[in-house]
Design an enzyme around this catalytic site. Structure first.
Site, short mmCIF file in Angstrom:
data_model
loop_
_atom_site.label_atom_id
_atom_site.label_comp_id
_atom_site.label_asym_id
_atom_site.label_seq_id
_atom_site.Cartn_x
_atom_site.Cartn_y
_atom_site.Cartn_z
N TRP A 116 -28.05 18.68 -13.84
CA TRP A 116 -28.48 17.92 -15.02
C TRP A 116 -29.96 17.55 -14.90
O TRP A 116 -30.69 17.48 -15.89
CB TRP A 116 -27.65 16.63 -15.20
CG TRP A 116 -26.45 16.83 -16.09
CD1 TRP A 116 -25.16 17.00 -15.67
CD2 TRP A 116 -26.43 16.91 -17.52
NE1 TRP A 116 -24.35 17.17 -16.77
CE2 TRP A 116 -25.09 17.11 -17.91
CE3 TRP A 116 -27.40 16.82 -18.51
CZ2 TRP A 116 -24.70 17.22 -19.26
CZ3 TRP A 116 -27.02 16.93 -19.86
CH2 TRP A 116 -25.69 17.14 -20.21
N GLU A 174 -24.13 17.75 -11.32
CA GLU A 174 -24.96 16.58 -11.68
C GLU A 174 -26.41 16.84 -11.26
O GLU A 174 -27.33 16.49 -11.99
CB GLU A 174 -24.42 15.32 -11.00
CG GLU A 174 -23.09 14.85 -11.54
CD GLU A 174 -23.08 14.58 -13.04
OE1 GLU A 174 -24.10 14.13 -13.58
OE2 GLU A 174 -22.04 14.86 -13.68
N ASN A 211 -24.94 5.23 -12.95
CA ASN A 211 -25.00 6.08 -14.14
C ASN A 211 -24.07 5.62 -15.26
O ASN A 211 -24.47 5.57 -16.42
CB ASN A 211 -24.68 7.53 -13.76
CG ASN A 211 -24.74 8.45 -14.97
OD1 ASN A 211 -25.77 8.57 -15.62
ND2 ASN A 211 -23.62 9.06 -15.30
N TRP A 253 -31.96 9.16 -22.43
CA TRP A 253 -32.01 8.22 -23.56
C TRP A 253 -31.72 8.95 -24.86
O TRP A 253 -30.99 8.47 -25.71
CB TRP A 253 -33.37 7.49 -23.61
CG TRP A 253 -33.34 6.28 -22.71
CD1 TRP A 253 -33.81 6.20 -21.44
CD2 TRP A 253 -32.75 5.00 -23.01
NE1 TRP A 253 -33.55 4.94 -20.93
CE2 TRP A 253 -32.91 4.20 -21.86
CE3 TRP A 253 -32.10 4.46 -24.11
CZ2 TRP A 253 -32.46 2.88 -21.80
CZ3 TRP A 253 -31.64 3.15 -24.07
CH2 TRP A 253 -31.82 2.37 -22.92
N TRP A 277 -34.38 3.73 -29.17
CA TRP A 277 -34.15 4.18 -27.79
C TRP A 277 -35.43 4.21 -26.98
O TRP A 277 -35.42 4.08 -25.76
CB TRP A 277 -33.46 5.55 -27.77
CG TRP A 277 -34.21 6.69 -28.40
CD1 TRP A 277 -34.10 7.14 -29.68
CD2 TRP A 277 -35.22 7.52 -27.79
NE1 TRP A 277 -34.96 8.19 -29.90
CE2 TRP A 277 -35.65 8.45 -28.76
CE3 TRP A 277 -35.78 7.58 -26.52
CZ2 TRP A 277 -36.63 9.42 -28.50
CZ3 TRP A 277 -36.74 8.54 -26.26
CH2 TRP A 277 -37.16 9.44 -27.24
C1 FAD Z 1 -30.20 5.97 -20.18
C2 FAD Z 1 -30.31 6.74 -18.89
C3 FAD Z 1 -31.52 6.83 -18.22
C4 FAD Z 1 -31.64 7.57 -17.03
N1 FAD Z 1 -32.85 7.62 -16.39
C5 FAD Z 1 -32.98 8.34 -15.24
C6 FAD Z 1 -34.21 8.41 -14.54
O1 FAD Z 1 -35.23 7.87 -14.96
N2 FAD Z 1 -34.25 9.10 -13.36
C7 FAD Z 1 -33.16 9.74 -12.88
O2 FAD Z 1 -33.25 10.36 -11.81
N3 FAD Z 1 -31.98 9.72 -13.53
C8 FAD Z 1 -31.85 9.03 -14.69
N4 FAD Z 1 -30.64 9.00 -15.33
C9 FAD Z 1 -29.54 9.88 -14.88
C10 FAD Z 1 -28.56 9.26 -13.88
O3 FAD Z 1 -28.11 8.01 -14.32
C11 FAD Z 1 -29.16 9.09 -12.49
O4 FAD Z 1 -29.76 10.29 -12.07
C12 FAD Z 1 -28.07 8.71 -11.46
O5 FAD Z 1 -27.44 7.51 -11.84
C13 FAD Z 1 -28.70 8.57 -10.10
O6 FAD Z 1 -27.78 8.08 -9.19
P1 FAD Z 1 -27.29 8.96 -7.96
O7 FAD Z 1 -28.46 9.50 -7.23
O8 FAD Z 1 -26.32 8.12 -7.20
O9 FAD Z 1 -26.52 10.13 -8.70
P2 FAD Z 1 -25.43 11.16 -8.14
O10 FAD Z 1 -24.21 11.00 -8.98
O11 FAD Z 1 -25.27 11.04 -6.69
O12 FAD Z 1 -26.07 12.56 -8.54
C14 FAD Z 1 -26.94 13.28 -7.66
C15 FAD Z 1 -28.26 13.57 -8.36
O13 FAD Z 1 -28.04 14.34 -9.54
C16 FAD Z 1 -28.99 13.98 -10.54
N5 FAD Z 1 -28.28 13.45 -11.70
C17 FAD Z 1 -27.06 12.86 -11.74
N6 FAD Z 1 -26.73 12.54 -13.01
C18 FAD Z 1 -27.76 12.93 -13.79
C19 FAD Z 1 -28.02 12.87 -15.19
N7 FAD Z 1 -27.13 12.39 -16.06
N8 FAD Z 1 -29.19 13.35 -15.65
C20 FAD Z 1 -30.11 13.88 -14.80
N9 FAD Z 1 -29.91 13.97 -13.46
C21 FAD Z 1 -28.75 13.49 -12.96
C22 FAD Z 1 -29.86 12.90 -9.95
O14 FAD Z 1 -31.03 13.48 -9.46
C23 FAD Z 1 -28.98 12.33 -8.84
O15 FAD Z 1 -29.72 11.73 -7.82
C24 FAD Z 1 -30.50 8.24 -16.53
C25 FAD Z 1 -29.28 8.14 -17.21
C26 FAD Z 1 -29.17 7.39 -18.36
C27 FAD Z 1 -27.85 7.32 -19.08
#
Ligand code: FAD
Length: 482
Positions: free
Chosen positions: A284, A281, A347, A388, A365
């Protein structure tokens, strides 16, 4: 008397508001330079890019935390506003600084500023040294077998994982040498980054501790309890199985390499499935930067230009209902209210609300991207735009357009007892589990017993999901026929 023969380095902090694993700072300290830490509030269209209101709140607290940490090392943070070139030229003239060090950034406006600035400074005889650290891997260096850039995540992950572990995080310096004299800076409060009338960020304070210390604490807590079960439970928004580190990463209060290394050498209590999935993740995020680097218009243009002809609907009233969490679909409303109240959204729910906006409401979007950019504390130019486009189906390696989430069954699957919905949609808190995700299908007696009056205390669905789905598919088929 200070030794004036030792050179002063301006340490320009940008999206790296931390002291640990900060290559630029560590190098300047290790080489014994006098260090002048600086943060520049650049114009919105340049440098770090437009700052949303929620992230402005975060930035205020993050800068205050960095200031405190720097004071602990005998240093201080100078704040200045303006174009970086002007600010740096003035500071160099005032302090006689001979070098500027920074960690690289990867958003297109930031890259453009840095390129021009570096050339200009070197021309003026100022040393410039730049370092890595915002992401795991330089987007220009990771290449496909054919020498191009990646468009698909899995080979990207394999290439990154196969290129070896990221370097071990560098410890924070113990002490920093001060410049000959401290230049005048601006007061953080004068930047008015915090909301006042009204203070809509009250809910943020209960949820977050911006700054490096808050980031480190959150990481430690997550590794201790949330990481076990991450792979399967990360999709359940009512549970604490995600790290919530994204806002800390967005402003660089912690490095992605620190996250990676925190998941190494764990005891047998941890399943490798969990920590490898977590790293995937994190990657990503790197992949999103890779895409943005090679497609700088990611936030404004469809990656797949076939979508340019998509018949988006101009429906400001529906857009507003979505923004306010008043769609009549509890999972969507809970997500949009979590975003408003805390500046963050889980997420799984981000995917559900984005699918709803794009495919149920047929709204472009880019409207969603804009709203998220303004309201997310983790707003990130790469991850937001890439995600997005991923949901819309217009992006690189995107979910196919016809994957249309049913907001009711998604709720039933990932929030089976409605814990998440009850937290953010309190007017439904007394609904039985069976109807918590579909109050519009509940018998009148059930609604009455739960104190719910549809259309009064909670909205009726603003669209019929089945019909909306058919309309979305028809619009998509029209696109394919072109
Ligand atoms: C429509 C949409 C918009 C989003 N906008 C953003 C945004 O502006 N900023 C943002 O940081 N993330 C964004 N995300 C990705 C993701 O939802 C968040 O990074 C995640 O929910 C952050 O929560 P966490 O730190 O608990 O994630 P965890 O599950 O703990 O993951 C650890 C880290 O991995 C990275 N990560 C995880 N999933 C993704 C993903 N799908 N894409 C990119 N990086 C990821 C993040 O940096 C996150 O902090 C978006 C997702 C969607 C579907």
């Amino acid at each position: 008397m200070p030794d004036t023969s030792v050179k002063t380095v301006i340490l320009w902090f940008r999206k790296d508001l931390r002291l640990s694993d900060h290559a630029a700072l560590a190098t300047a300290a290790a080489e014994g330079f006098r260090i002048l830490p600086l943060y520049i509030r650049e114009p919105q269209e340049a440098g770090t890019g437009p700052l949303g209101a929620a992230q402005a709140w975060w930035l205020h607290h993050s800068l205050a935390a960095l200031q405190t940490s720097l004071e602990g090392l005998g240093s201080r943070l100078t704040l200045r506003s303006g174009h970086a070139e002007t600010v740096l030229a003035a500071l160099i003239a005032e302090t006689g600084a001979a070098a500027v060090f920074w960690n690289r950034r990867y958003d297109p406006p930031g890259i453009a500023v840095d390129k021009g600035l570096k050339a200009k400074l070197i021309e003026d005889g100022i040393e410039v040294r730049t370092f890595a650290g915002q992401i795991l891997h330089e987007p220009s260096k990771l290449k496909t077998g054919a020498g191009g850039h990646f468009r698909v995540y899995t080979p990207f992950w394999k290439a990154l994982d196969g290129s070896g572990e990221p370097p071990e995080p560098i410890p924070a310096p113990k002490r920093l040498s001060a410049p000959d004299h401290w230049p005048k800076g601006e007061a953080l409060d004068s930047w008015s980054l915090l909301p006042t009338r009204p203070n809509w960020a009250k809910g943020f304070e209960a949820e977050w501790q911006p700054g490096e210390e808050g980031a480190q604490t959150r990481l430690a807590d997550f590794v201790e309890s949330g990481l076990k079960g991450y792979r399967t439970r990360r999709d359940f928004p009512g549970e604490a199985h995600v790290s919530m580190l994204s806002p800390h990463l967005a402003l660089g209060e912690i490095s992605p390499a620190t996250l990676w290394h925190a998941t190494r050498g764990l005891s047998d209590d941890y399943s490798s499935e969990d920590y490898i999935h977590f790293r995937k993740e994190v990657v990503w995020r790197d992949f999103s930067y890779h895409l943005l680097f090679h497609f700088p218009d990611l936030a404004t243009k469809n990656w797949n230009d076939k979508f340019d002809a998509f018949p988006w609907r101009d429906a400001p009233d529906l857009l507003e209902k979505w923004q306010r969490g008043q769609t009549g679909y509890p999972m969507v409303d809970a997500g949009m209210r979590q975003l408003w109240q805390t500046g963050w959204m889980h997420n799984r729910v981000r995917m559900i609300v984005a699918s709803f906006l794009i495919k149920d409401l047929l709204i472009d979007w880019r409207e969603g991207e804009r709203w998220f950019r303004d309201t997310l504390v983790d707003a990130d130019p790469a991850s937001n735009a890439a995600s997005w486009q991923w949901v819309a189906g217009s992006g690189a390696d995107a979910a196919p357009f016809f994957r249309i989430f049913n907001p009711t069954s998604q709720g039933e699957k990932f929030d089976p007892e409605g814990e998440y919905v009850r937290r953010f949609v309190p007017e439904l808190k007394d609904m039985p589990d069976k109807f918590i995700h579909k109050p519009s299908e509940a018998p009148v007696t059930v609604l009455r017993d739960a104190g719910v009056s549809l259309g009064k205390t909670y909205p009726k669905p603003i669209v019929d999901h089945g019909k909306a789905r058919d309309a979305a598919m028809a619009a998509f088929q029209g696109l394919r026929a072109e």
